[in-house]
Design an enzyme around this catalytic site. Structure first.
Site, PDB file in Angstrom:
ATOM      1  N   ASN A 154       0.812  -1.231   0.000  1.00 27.80           N
ATOM      2  CA  ASN A 154       0.000   0.000   0.000  1.00 27.80           C
ATOM      3  C   ASN A 154       0.842   1.277   0.000  1.00 27.80           C
ATOM      4  O   ASN A 154       0.468   2.272  -0.599  1.00 27.80           O
ATOM      5  CB  ASN A 154      -1.019  -0.010   1.144  1.00 27.80           C
ATOM      6  CG  ASN A 154      -0.391  -0.252   2.496  1.00 27.80           C
ATOM      7  OD1 ASN A 154       0.716  -0.773   2.604  1.00 27.80           O
ATOM      8  ND2 ASN A 154      -1.091   0.123   3.538  1.00 27.80           N
ATOM      9  N   GLU A 251       2.711  -5.335  12.176  1.00 28.95           N
ATOM     10  CA  GLU A 251       1.725  -4.268  11.983  1.00 28.95           C
ATOM     11  C   GLU A 251       0.656  -4.860  11.085  1.00 28.95           C
ATOM     12  O   GLU A 251       0.896  -5.083   9.900  1.00 28.95           O
ATOM     13  CB  GLU A 251       2.441  -3.061  11.355  1.00 28.95           C
ATOM     14  CG  GLU A 251       1.728  -1.772  11.641  1.00 28.95           C
ATOM     15  CD  GLU A 251       0.812  -1.402  10.512  1.00 28.95           C
ATOM     16  OE1 GLU A 251      -0.301  -1.971  10.472  1.00 28.95           O
ATOM     17  OE2 GLU A 251       1.199  -0.564   9.697  1.00 28.95           O
ATOM     18  N   CYS A 285      -3.758   0.935   6.545  1.00 29.19           N
ATOM     19  CA  CYS A 285      -4.080   0.230   7.792  1.00 29.19           C
ATOM     20  C   CYS A 285      -4.749   1.161   8.788  1.00 29.19           C
ATOM     21  O   CYS A 285      -5.558   0.730   9.590  1.00 29.19           O
ATOM     22  CB  CYS A 285      -2.811  -0.377   8.371  1.00 29.19           C
ATOM     23  SG  CYS A 285      -1.476   0.818   8.468  1.00 29.19           S
ATOM     24  N   GLU A 458       6.333   1.032  15.226  1.00 29.20           N
ATOM     25  CA  GLU A 458       7.123   1.596  14.135  1.00 29.20           C
ATOM     26  C   GLU A 458       7.222   3.092  14.406  1.00 29.20           C
ATOM     27  O   GLU A 458       6.489   3.641  15.221  1.00 29.20           O
ATOM     28  CB  GLU A 458       6.408   1.411  12.797  1.00 29.20           C
ATOM     29  CG  GLU A 458       5.916   0.011  12.526  1.00 29.20           C
ATOM     30  CD  GLU A 458       6.917  -0.846  11.799  1.00 29.20           C
ATOM     31  OE1 GLU A 458       8.054  -0.376  11.569  1.00 29.20           O
ATOM     32  OE2 GLU A 458       6.569  -1.971  11.453  1.00 29.20           O
TER      33      GLU A 458
HETATM   34  P1  NAD Z   1      -0.669 -11.406   2.472  1.00 32.85           P
HETATM   35  O1  NAD Z   1      -0.872 -11.374   3.935  1.00 32.85           O
HETATM   36  O2  NAD Z   1      -1.084 -12.597   1.701  1.00 32.85           O
HETATM   37  O3  NAD Z   1       0.867 -11.132   2.113  1.00 32.85           O
HETATM   38  C1  NAD Z   1       1.564 -10.067   2.667  1.00 32.85           C
HETATM   39  C2  NAD Z   1       3.030 -10.237   2.395  1.00 32.85           C
HETATM   40  O4  NAD Z   1       3.512 -11.365   3.087  1.00 32.85           O
HETATM   41  C3  NAD Z   1       3.371 -10.475   0.928  1.00 32.85           C
HETATM   42  O5  NAD Z   1       4.606  -9.861   0.648  1.00 32.85           O
HETATM   43  C4  NAD Z   1       3.492 -11.987   0.849  1.00 32.85           C
HETATM   44  O6  NAD Z   1       4.339 -12.381  -0.209  1.00 32.85           O
HETATM   45  C5  NAD Z   1       4.103 -12.301   2.191  1.00 32.85           C
HETATM   46  N1  NAD Z   1       3.775 -13.633   2.707  1.00 32.85           N
HETATM   47  C6  NAD Z   1       2.729 -14.423   2.388  1.00 32.85           C
HETATM   48  N2  NAD Z   1       2.782 -15.571   3.096  1.00 32.85           N
HETATM   49  C7  NAD Z   1       3.876 -15.480   3.890  1.00 32.85           C
HETATM   50  C8  NAD Z   1       4.455 -16.334   4.869  1.00 32.85           C
HETATM   51  N3  NAD Z   1       3.925 -17.515   5.172  1.00 32.85           N
HETATM   52  N4  NAD Z   1       5.569 -15.930   5.499  1.00 32.85           N
HETATM   53  C9  NAD Z   1       6.121 -14.726   5.222  1.00 32.85           C
HETATM   54  N5  NAD Z   1       5.627 -13.882   4.300  1.00 32.85           N
HETATM   55  C10 NAD Z   1       4.509 -14.253   3.641  1.00 32.85           C
HETATM   56  O7  NAD Z   1      -1.353 -10.089   2.036  1.00 32.85           O
HETATM   57  P2  NAD Z   1      -2.050  -9.556   0.756  1.00 32.85           P
HETATM   58  O8  NAD Z   1      -2.847 -10.583   0.031  1.00 32.85           O
HETATM   59  O9  NAD Z   1      -1.043  -8.761   0.031  1.00 32.85           O
HETATM   60  O10 NAD Z   1      -3.061  -8.614   1.510  1.00 32.85           O
HETATM   61  C11 NAD Z   1      -4.059  -9.201   2.328  1.00 32.85           C
HETATM   62  C12 NAD Z   1      -4.669  -8.161   3.209  1.00 32.85           C
HETATM   63  O11 NAD Z   1      -3.691  -7.616   4.088  1.00 32.85           O
HETATM   64  C13 NAD Z   1      -5.200  -6.941   2.503  1.00 32.85           C
HETATM   65  O12 NAD Z   1      -6.441  -7.147   1.932  1.00 32.85           O
HETATM   66  C14 NAD Z   1      -5.241  -5.961   3.625  1.00 32.85           C
HETATM   67  O13 NAD Z   1      -6.420  -6.136   4.384  1.00 32.85           O
HETATM   68  C15 NAD Z   1      -4.055  -6.341   4.480  1.00 32.85           C
HETATM   69  N6  NAD Z   1      -2.904  -5.416   4.289  1.00 32.85           N
HETATM   70  C16 NAD Z   1      -2.580  -4.661   5.349  1.00 32.85           C
HETATM   71  C17 NAD Z   1      -1.530  -3.776   5.235  1.00 32.85           C
HETATM   72  C18 NAD Z   1      -1.161  -2.893   6.391  1.00 32.85           C
HETATM   73  O14 NAD Z   1      -0.619  -1.821   6.180  1.00 32.85           O
HETATM   74  N7  NAD Z   1      -1.379  -3.349   7.617  1.00 32.85           N
HETATM   75  C19 NAD Z   1      -0.816  -3.663   4.047  1.00 32.85           C
HETATM   76  C20 NAD Z   1      -1.162  -4.487   2.980  1.00 32.85           C
HETATM   77  C21 NAD Z   1      -2.208  -5.363   3.133  1.00 32.85           C
END
Ligand code: NAD
Length: 487
Positions: A154, A251, A285, A458
């Protein structure tokens, strides 16, 4: 200025570009058009091994750089970002989708992180402890060694800086894994860090998806982990870290309440809350997800909010509209599902909810009214431009409604009664509370969640705690032996 992304993006390991061991590449696309921007290397376990090895070798070199010099290098990184602000902002907009002016502000914030933590590098002081007359007790704060960072999609550039700058200031080497849909700015910023004079291997970037992330967060050569994204993936990261006893900073998002009391300035509240929910197309977030509005001002609030939402211009980020596309087709689908869920649950779709009839991932600013706190659209993080407006009456406690979710990242209160504001701020389960404002946190202020929103902080000086461990040193001032053991 040439902001065109490279056609092919290889890994950055030990100061050099490297092809992925598997030979695999994925595509990153422009959310405004759906067109491919670049082929990006997909790192696997072997690549993560190489990156962690490089970081382990660089860590002592980095530590040997005096704190003043380390700070100077980070100031230099800040300058390099500012010198290329237009180019980097355009790259970020193309990869992430956000309006160009928001990307510029993210990059300016990234430069500030390097400056802020550069300034902190020579102020990482320990303490002396008056424990007794015969012994000198003091503490020193030492880097962990290797910091693994999973960067979300994001705010890719800004959050890269939010995590990497304090890690480096504290003397840690870094292996970063950007999100598969937004990898480009991480490579560019990492190169700028190395160009500024950090040792090869001090900042490594290994792009890829979940498997790459899992290889990194379960690696026994990693000493501390910083992860930002969703609760379910945060749980997996924590589980993996438990096997190697590695500390984690998590986070994990929010479902943040904005309470509008009867004495609030409604026009002002609407202007903060619409910025809070529609900036970055709601992919924040700390977005203002839930407006909890007293029934005496509810009608006025809804009318003004709908009018504001309908005034937003929506289009490609590069044209700098009020709102750009969301980051990916998958994410758009998730948001649309929530819009269906909200309607099925009986909330009123007051405005928005439609996609645009053009290529790219566009969804209108959306306002649901008559939302009940128990509905899924009031409980689950949508991470899109979707506001849930929840009315409350005199017989209800808005703070209780505000706290009635698994998250506790940020909360806001809108009121002109100073006592009411502070009382509510005390009772809200949130790491950050905004009074008559939104996004009130700055680079200098600690940011993080209560409850399932995460662990650790953070930003601000508190972020440095994630990258430093405390060592206590005891010196016998009196001499002599230990004497006979107690029996
Ligand atoms: P995700 O949780 O699937 O992946 C997030 C990151 O973690 C990616 O870089 C992914 O490659 C990595 N990842 C996936 N599985 C992992 C594992 N087992 N170990 C370590 N790393 C791993 O997230 P997404 O599909 O990109 O987003 C899902 C939801 O997360 C979004 O819809 C949103 O609600 C939330 N989100 C929150 C923030 C925030 O700022 N808190 C930012 C982005 C997304």
């Amino acid at each position: 200025m040439d902001a065109a992304p490279p056609d092919k993006q290889d890994l950055l390991i030990d100061g050099k570009r490297a092809s992925p061991s598997s030979g695999a590449y994925s595509q990153t696309t422009d959310p405004a058009t759906g067109e491919t921007l670049a082929s990006v290397a997909v790192g696997d376990g072997a690549d993560v091994d190489r990156a962690v090895d490089a970081a382990r070798q660089a860590a002592p070199e980095l530590r040997a750089i005096g704190p003043v010099d380390r700070g100077e290098i980070l100031f230099d990184v800040a300058d390099r970002i500012r010198d290329r602000l237009d180019e980097l902002a355009e790259l970020e907009t193309r990869d992430q989708g956000k309006p160009l002016s928001q990307a510029r502000s993210d990059l300016a914030g990234a430069a500030q992180y390097f400056e802020y933590y550069g300034g902190a590098a020579d102020k990482l002081e320990g303490t002396t402890i008056p424990a007794g007359p015969d012994q000198l007790d003091y503490t020193v704060r030492e880097p962990y060694g290797v910091s693994a960072q999973i960067i979300p999609w994001n705010f890719p550039a800004n959050l890269f800086a939010r995590g990497i700058a304090p890690a480096l200031a504290a003397g840690n080497a870094v292996v970063a894994k950007p999100a598969p849909t937004t990898p480009l700015s991480a490579y560019r910023l990492a190169e700028l860090c190395l160009d500024a004079g950090l040792p090869d291997g001090a900042v490594n970037v290994v792009s890829g998806g979940g498997e790459t992330g899992a290889a990194l967060t379960s690696h026994d050569g990693v000493d501390t982990i910083t992860f930002t994204s969703s609760v379910p993936t945060g749980q997996k990261v924590m589980e993996a870290a438990s096997r190697t006893i590695t500390p984690v900073t998590l986070e994990l998002g929010g479902k943040n309440p904005a309470i509008v009391y009867p004495d609030a300035d409604v026009e002002e509240a609407v202007s903060w809350i619409d910025t809070g929910i529609f900036s970055n197309a709601g992919q924040i977030c700390s977005a203002a997800d839930r407006a909890i509005v007293h029934e005496s001002v509810y009608e006025e609030f809804v009318e003004r909010m709908v009018e504001t939402a309908e005034s937003y211009s929506l289009g490609p980020g590069i044209d700098d509209p009020d709102m750009g596309p969301v980051n990916s087709a998958d994410h758009l689908e998730k948001i649309q599902e929530y819009i269906d869920v909200g309607q099925a649950e009986g909330a009123r779709l007051a405005t928005g909810g439609d996609t645009l009839a053009r290529n790219g991932h566009y969804i209108e600013p959306t306002v649901f009214t008559d939302v009940d706190s128990g509905m899924r659209i009031a409980q689950e993080e949508i991470f899109g431009p979707v506001l849930a407006v929840i009315p409350y009456g005199d017989d209800q406690d808005p703070v209780e409604i505000g706290n009635d979710v698994e998250y506790g990242l940020v909360a806001g209160v809108f009121t002109n009664d100073v006592r009411r504001a502070h009382r509510a701020a005390r009772r809200l389960d949130a790491g950050n509370v905004y009074v008559n404002t939104w996004f009130g946190d700055m680079n200098q202020t600690p940011f993080g969640g209560y409850k399932n929103s995460g662990i650790g902080r953070e930003k601000g000086l508190e972020a440095l705690d994630s990258y430093l461990q405390t060592k206590h040193i005891a010196v016998n001032l009196e001499g002599g032996d230990a004497g006979a053991p107690d029996t």
